[in-house]
Design an enzyme around this catalytic site. Sequence first.
Site, PDB file in Angstrom:
ATOM      1  N   HIS A 431       0.814  -1.217   0.000  1.00 29.58           N
ATOM      2  CA  HIS A 431       0.000   0.000   0.000  1.00 29.58           C
ATOM      3  C   HIS A 431       0.852   1.273   0.000  1.00 29.58           C
ATOM      4  CE1 HIS A 431      -3.660   2.032  -0.047  1.00 29.58           C
ATOM      5  NE2 HIS A 431      -4.262   1.571   1.051  1.00 29.58           N
ATOM      6  N   ASP A 435      -2.367   1.537  -4.501  1.00 31.18           N
ATOM      7  CA  ASP A 435      -3.619   1.817  -3.810  1.00 31.18           C
ATOM      8  C   ASP A 435      -4.684   0.780  -4.180  1.00 31.18           C
ATOM      9  OD1 ASP A 435      -2.595   4.084  -2.543  1.00 31.18           O
ATOM     10  OD2 ASP A 435      -3.023   5.350  -4.285  1.00 31.18           O
TER      11      ASP A 435
END
Length: 459
Positions: A431, A435
């Site tokens: 992350h 995304d």
Amino acid sequence: MGESVAEATITNWLKEVGDRIEVDEAVLEIATDKVDSEIPSEVSGVLVEKLFQKDDLVQVGQTLAIIETEGGAAAVAQEAPAVVEVPTPAVPSVEAVTKTVENAREFVAAPVAVIPSAVEGQPQDYTHSEKFFSPLVRNIAKEEGISVAELESIAGTGNEGRVTKNDLLDYIKNKVNTPVAAAPVAPAVSHAQVVTPSAVEVPHPTTNNQQPTTTKAAPVSVNGQDEIVEMDRMRKLIAGYMVQSVQTSAHVQSFIEVDVTAIWDWREKNKNAFEKREGEKLTFTPIFMEIVAKALKDFPMMNISVDGDYIVKKKNINLGMAAALPNGNLIVPVIKNADQLNLLGMAKAVNDLGNRAKAGKLKPDDTQGGTYTVTNVGTFGSVFGTPIINQPQVGILALGAIRKVPAVIETPEGDFIGIRKKMFLSHSYDHRVVDGALGGSFVKRVAEYMEAFDENRSF
């Protein structure tokens, strides 16, 4: 060691200073990230100096040891360009260095007569046998006094009928009154300075930057019944990598269920003809790998790595294929340039790497350079999982078990319930740079390619 391998760890010295070494005889064992290898000698002689110790981390190109040849010349126990300076009153000229190296090569190339049977106190020359024997097998045979003729008579169970370590140990165990060959006496030699033809200086092991390792005391069974087992080297490495990955990447997961009925039916219809024509088994893995490689071309930002504050976009798509080993450990061989392979090429690559992984015959470069990894958790019945990213990659896809399930099937005439083959895809991604939109879109594209699989395609 392969272009992408930069360092290795010495796991064991098979020879000590003063020991006699024959051509192609294993001198030490080394380990890269997950692959163990033996380092054989290219010359005959006596080991006069070890420049590193067990558990030392060495770089590719560094000199490991010095072997003194019978002619008074000495050779370095590795090929890579490096310089090891043994203190002497003077430094030899380039001409002297070249002559020293040429003398060593001539000595190695000299023909050696084959000794037909084991004679006490006399070494056997297994290198001139018509059969191939690994350095480990030759070393055991030499220590046990097994003659060349005896070694050639053993039925091998290895690849192409080669004699394995277990074959030889079984033979020795079943042999009555096994003779033990006396250790060969090394001839008198004169010491010589060893310098390889290069201008790169190699640091002495006493000057390396390794931190001293502290050994933690083994736990003690409180009730006297629990068994305490130390992790093997590979399990320690895996444990370290997994902890490092979790500490490095911000892991997040996306899951999606896929209807793979078309893939299931196509494989069932074609697997026998495929194996008969191509000589390769057709599993689901190469089909899925082909689809993942195609999706990575659509989403190149999943085919990246992170280096500090920078993103490295990989030119090649190299798919890691997580494989369980018979001892329970895990290894990830890599299919290089996977997007350039057709289904046959992918099947050959998958089968070759998988078979060599189980047999312990992977080369160090086989596990290097991966840009994205796929793991098949469904092999062991798991429906889905949350795999840990294989650093420095940013994503890993877990393939769940394929199950027959009741499902709603939409048709122009209306919806109805039918039996379909379905599986879950579990996508873990970093992350920090990926995304949810990218991570979810990528796994969705993989699912779309699976469900749109052409049942009429050829192989």
